[in-house]
Every structure is written in C-alpha cells, then in structure tokens.
Design a protein around this motif. Structure first.
Motif, PDB file in Angstrom:
ATOM      1  N   HIS A  12       0.809  -1.215   0.000  1.00 53.16           N
ATOM      2  CA  HIS A  12       0.000   0.000   0.000  1.00 53.16           C
ATOM      3  C   HIS A  12       0.846   1.271   0.000  1.00 53.16           C
ATOM      4  CE1 HIS A  12      -3.949  -1.967   0.781  1.00 53.16           C
ATOM      5  NE2 HIS A  12      -3.165  -2.918   1.237  1.00 53.16           N
ATOM      6  N   ASP A  13       2.154   1.134  -0.126  1.00 51.50           N
ATOM      7  CA  ASP A  13       3.022   2.311  -0.117  1.00 51.50           C
ATOM      8  C   ASP A  13       2.714   3.210  -1.303  1.00 51.50           C
ATOM      9  OD1 ASP A  13       4.270   1.367   2.129  1.00 51.50           O
ATOM     10  OD2 ASP A  13       5.986   0.536   1.061  1.00 51.50           O
ATOM     11  N   VAL A  14       2.642   4.507  -1.041  1.00 49.14           N
ATOM     12  CA  VAL A  14       2.381   5.489  -2.079  1.00 49.14           C
ATOM     13  C   VAL A  14       3.409   6.607  -1.940  1.00 49.14           C
ATOM     14  CG1 VAL A  14       0.715   7.110  -3.059  1.00 49.14           C
ATOM     15  CG2 VAL A  14      -0.094   5.011  -1.970  1.00 49.14           C
ATOM     16  N   THR A  15       4.037   6.952  -3.035  1.00 55.18           N
ATOM     17  CA  THR A  15       4.954   8.083  -3.038  1.00 55.18           C
ATOM     18  C   THR A  15       4.143   9.331  -3.345  1.00 55.18           C
ATOM     19  OG1 THR A  15       6.766   6.671  -3.780  1.00 55.18           O
ATOM     20  CG2 THR A  15       7.035   9.039  -4.082  1.00 55.18           C
ATOM     21  N   THR A  16       4.264  10.313  -2.451  1.00 52.95           N
ATOM     22  CA  THR A  16       3.505  11.547  -2.606  1.00 52.95           C
ATOM     23  C   THR A  16       4.440  12.746  -2.603  1.00 52.95           C
ATOM     24  OG1 THR A  16       3.173  11.825  -0.219  1.00 52.95           O
ATOM     25  CG2 THR A  16       1.497  10.562  -1.423  1.00 52.95           C
ATOM     26  N   THR A  17       3.897  13.865  -3.016  1.00 55.98           N
ATOM     27  CA  THR A  17       4.593  15.142  -2.914  1.00 55.98           C
ATOM     28  C   THR A  17       3.553  16.209  -2.616  1.00 55.98           C
ATOM     29  OG1 THR A  17       6.299  16.554  -3.909  1.00 55.98           O
ATOM     30  CG2 THR A  17       4.513  15.804  -5.370  1.00 55.98           C
ATOM     31  N   GLN A  18       4.016  17.384  -2.303  1.00 54.73           N
ATOM     32  CA  GLN A  18       3.118  18.487  -1.994  1.00 54.73           C
ATOM     33  C   GLN A  18       3.043  19.432  -3.189  1.00 54.73           C
ATOM     34  OE1 GLN A  18       5.937  17.853   0.163  1.00 54.73           O
ATOM     35  NE2 GLN A  18       4.635  16.274   1.035  1.00 54.73           N
ATOM     36  N   PRO A  19       1.946  20.180  -3.305  1.00 53.83           N
ATOM     37  CA  PRO A  19       1.733  21.038  -4.477  1.00 53.83           C
ATOM     38  C   PRO A  19       2.733  22.180  -4.607  1.00 53.83           C
ATOM     39  CG  PRO A  19      -0.018  21.358  -2.864  1.00 53.83           C
ATOM     40  CD  PRO A  19       0.807  20.204  -2.384  1.00 53.83           C
ATOM     41  N   HIS A  20       3.355  22.589  -3.513  1.00 55.71           N
ATOM     42  CA  HIS A  20       4.311  23.701  -3.575  1.00 55.71           C
ATOM     43  C   HIS A  20       5.719  23.266  -3.981  1.00 55.71           C
ATOM     44  CE1 HIS A  20       5.005  22.078   0.463  1.00 55.71           C
ATOM     45  NE2 HIS A  20       6.229  22.579   0.349  1.00 55.71           N
ATOM     46  N   ARG A  21       5.989  21.976  -3.997  1.00 59.53           N
ATOM     47  CA  ARG A  21       7.313  21.474  -4.417  1.00 59.53           C
ATOM     48  C   ARG A  21       7.545  21.809  -5.882  1.00 59.53           C
ATOM     49  NH1 ARG A  21      10.030  20.746   0.138  1.00 59.53           N
ATOM     50  NH2 ARG A  21       8.961  19.294   1.518  1.00 59.53           N
ATOM     51  N   THR A  22       8.799  21.910  -6.271  1.00 59.54           N
ATOM     52  CA  THR A  22       9.096  22.248  -7.671  1.00 59.54           C
ATOM     53  C   THR A  22       8.991  21.015  -8.554  1.00 59.54           C
ATOM     54  OG1 THR A  22      11.473  21.836  -7.517  1.00 59.54           O
ATOM     55  CG2 THR A  22      10.700  24.082  -6.966  1.00 59.54           C
ATOM     56  N   MET A  23       8.820  21.294  -9.824  1.00 53.44           N
ATOM     57  CA  MET A  23       8.792  20.215 -10.813  1.00 53.44           C
ATOM     58  C   MET A  23      10.113  19.451 -10.783  1.00 53.44           C
ATOM     59  SD  MET A  23       5.901  20.222 -12.648  1.00 53.44           S
ATOM     60  CE  MET A  23       6.207  19.859 -14.369  1.00 53.44           C
ATOM     61  N   GLN A  24      11.212  20.148 -10.567  1.00 56.26           N
ATOM     62  CA  GLN A  24      12.522  19.497 -10.502  1.00 56.26           C
ATOM     63  C   GLN A  24      12.589  18.536  -9.312  1.00 56.26           C
ATOM     64  OE1 GLN A  24      15.856  22.057 -11.032  1.00 56.26           O
ATOM     65  NE2 GLN A  24      17.346  20.458 -10.629  1.00 56.26           N
ATOM     66  N   GLU A  25      12.052  18.956  -8.170  1.00 57.24           N
ATOM     67  CA  GLU A  25      12.021  18.067  -7.006  1.00 57.24           C
ATOM     68  C   GLU A  25      11.183  16.827  -7.298  1.00 57.24           C
ATOM     69  OE1 GLU A  25      12.368  20.821  -3.057  1.00 57.24           O
ATOM     70  OE2 GLU A  25      10.584  21.163  -4.319  1.00 57.24           O
ATOM     71  N   ALA A  26      10.045  17.027  -7.943  1.00 55.63           N
ATOM     72  CA  ALA A  26       9.171  15.896  -8.281  1.00 55.63           C
ATOM     73  C   ALA A  26       9.856  14.960  -9.268  1.00 55.63           C
ATOM     74  CB  ALA A  26       7.846  16.397  -8.849  1.00 55.63           C
ATOM     75  N   ALA A  27      10.540  15.520 -10.269  1.00 56.06           N
ATOM     76  CA  ALA A  27      11.267  14.691 -11.233  1.00 56.06           C
ATOM     77  C   ALA A  27      12.354  13.900 -10.523  1.00 56.06           C
ATOM     78  CB  ALA A  27      11.863  15.559 -12.335  1.00 56.06           C
ATOM     79  N   GLY A  28      12.996  14.508  -9.549  1.00 56.34           N
ATOM     80  CA  GLY A  28      14.009  13.810  -8.763  1.00 56.34           C
ATOM     81  C   GLY A  28      13.428  12.637  -7.995  1.00 56.34           C
ATOM     82  N   ILE A  29      12.239  12.815  -7.435  1.00 58.19           N
ATOM     83  CA  ILE A  29      11.563  11.732  -6.715  1.00 58.19           C
ATOM     84  C   ILE A  29      11.269  10.576  -7.667  1.00 58.19           C
ATOM     85  CG2 ILE A  29       9.402  11.069  -5.566  1.00 58.19           C
ATOM     86  CD1 ILE A  29       9.360  13.956  -4.388  1.00 58.19           C
ATOM     87  N   LEU A  30      10.733  10.910  -8.851  1.00 56.30           N
ATOM     88  CA  LEU A  30      10.413   9.868  -9.841  1.00 56.30           C
ATOM     89  C   LEU A  30      11.659   9.086 -10.223  1.00 56.30           C
ATOM     90  CD1 LEU A  30       7.929  11.751 -12.226  1.00 56.30           C
ATOM     91  CD2 LEU A  30       7.381  10.219 -10.325  1.00 56.30           C
ATOM     92  N   ALA A  31      12.771   9.806 -10.456  1.00 52.60           N
ATOM     93  CA  ALA A  31      14.023   9.151 -10.849  1.00 52.60           C
ATOM     94  C   ALA A  31      14.570   8.289  -9.709  1.00 52.60           C
ATOM     95  CB  ALA A  31      15.052  10.197 -11.270  1.00 52.60           C
ATOM     96  N   GLU A  32      14.559   8.831  -8.505  1.00 54.77           N
ATOM     97  CA  GLU A  32      15.099   8.116  -7.343  1.00 54.77           C
ATOM     98  C   GLU A  32      14.328   6.832  -7.055  1.00 54.77           C
ATOM     99  OE1 GLU A  32      14.886   8.732  -2.562  1.00 54.77           O
ATOM    100  OE2 GLU A  32      15.363  10.506  -3.750  1.00 54.77           O
ATOM    101  N   LYS A  33      13.011   6.919  -7.149  1.00 50.57           N
ATOM    102  CA  LYS A  33      12.160   5.766  -6.826  1.00 50.57           C
ATOM    103  C   LYS A  33      11.935   4.829  -8.008  1.00 50.57           C
ATOM    104  CE  LYS A  33      10.851   7.229  -2.650  1.00 50.57           C
ATOM    105  NZ  LYS A  33      10.849   6.473  -1.422  1.00 50.57           N
ATOM    106  N   GLY A  34      12.285   5.297  -9.218  1.00 49.11           N
ATOM    107  CA  GLY A  34      12.058   4.476 -10.405  1.00 49.11           C
ATOM    108  C   GLY A  34      10.585   4.279 -10.696  1.00 49.11           C
ATOM    109  N   ILE A  35       9.802   5.343 -10.517  1.00 46.17           N
ATOM    110  CA  ILE A  35       8.361   5.266 -10.734  1.00 46.17           C
ATOM    111  C   ILE A  35       7.948   6.271 -11.802  1.00 46.17           C
ATOM    112  CG2 ILE A  35       7.808   4.373  -8.451  1.00 46.17           C
ATOM    113  CD1 ILE A  35       7.183   7.228  -7.546  1.00 46.17           C
TER     114      ILE A  35
END
Length: 143
Positions: A12-35
């Motif tokens: 049930h693990d879900v990777t989330t982010t907040q709306p104020h985070r930057t697109m670059q931070e979100a892209a980093g999360i996607l790359a790091e987690k491989g999702i």
C-alpha cells in the motif's frame, strides 16, 4: 477479482509530494524511486492531483526547461480519476485504457490506500492466466 488483491500483493506504499514542491524536485523523486507518477496531496492527505513523467515532458515541451522551477500544482493533473478497493480489475483496466493513463490512486474510507499502475494490472492478469493454464494442464493430466 478486485483491486484489493493487487494491493495485497504489491503493498500500500504510495509516493507523494506536496503542491508547492518544484517540478525538478518531483522529477528527482520519480528518478530516485524508479516510478512513473507521484500523487500530489494536501496537508491532510487529500489527493489534490497526480504528476506523471508525461506531465513533466509536456510542460517542458510547451514552455522550456524553466518549468522545472514551477510548483507541481501548476502542471499536475488535478482531475484525478480514482478507484476503490472493491473495484473489479477488468473495470480498472478498461478505465485506464479508455482514459489513456497509467496510474490510478486507490481510495479506501476516504483516504489514499495505494496506487495501481497498468503494469500491476497486466502482471496480475498474466499471473491469473498462468494459474488457469496450470490448473487446466493438471486437470487434463489427471483425467
């Protein structure tokens, strides 16, 4: 067969982010987690949107790499299609195919309970077909 079966297998693990985070931070999360997508949530865990790799590429394609400093909320998909734990897997597959999206947040009792990807759905379907095939072979062998 329901979505609950997929989540029981994958978790049930879900990777989330907040709306104020930057697109670059979100892209980093996607790359790091491989999702391929991240769920955008509010302070109370409410689903506000979803940001996928496609959303990021489209934003860069339209406006250039400067969008990487924009907040996620500016480019996320805010009209998120969700599903419930008891939803039939065949219906989920149809929704994803018709809507042309690959990630579907799962809601249970009003809360985010997981995410199902098209890969999860296909894997589950292939496993079920293999199980049916094995059962048929055993039936024929013992007949």
């Amino acid at each position: 067969m329901s979505v609950a079966l997929i989540l029981a297998a994958k978790g049930h693990d879900v990777t989330t982010t907040q709306p104020h985070r930057t697109m670059q931070e979100a892209a980093g999360i996607l790359a790091e987690k491989g999702i391929g997508a991240v769920i955008v949530t509010g302070g109370d865990g409410e689903v506000l949107g979803i940001l996928s790799e496609r959303d990021i590429v489209r934003a860069i394609g339209r406006n250039g790499v400067g969008v990487l400093q924009d907040p996620v909320s500016k480019h996320m998909t805010s009209k998120v299609v969700t599903t419930e734990m008891d939803e039939a897997i065949d219906h989920v597959m149809e929704q994803m195919t018709t809507g042309r999206f690959r990630h579907l947040p799962v809601i249970h009792n009003g809360r985010l309970a997981g995410v199902v990807s098209i890969g999860d759905v296909v894997k589950h379907r292939l496993d079920a077909m293999e199980s049916e095939h094995r059962a048929m072979r055993e039936y024929i062998a013992t007949a």
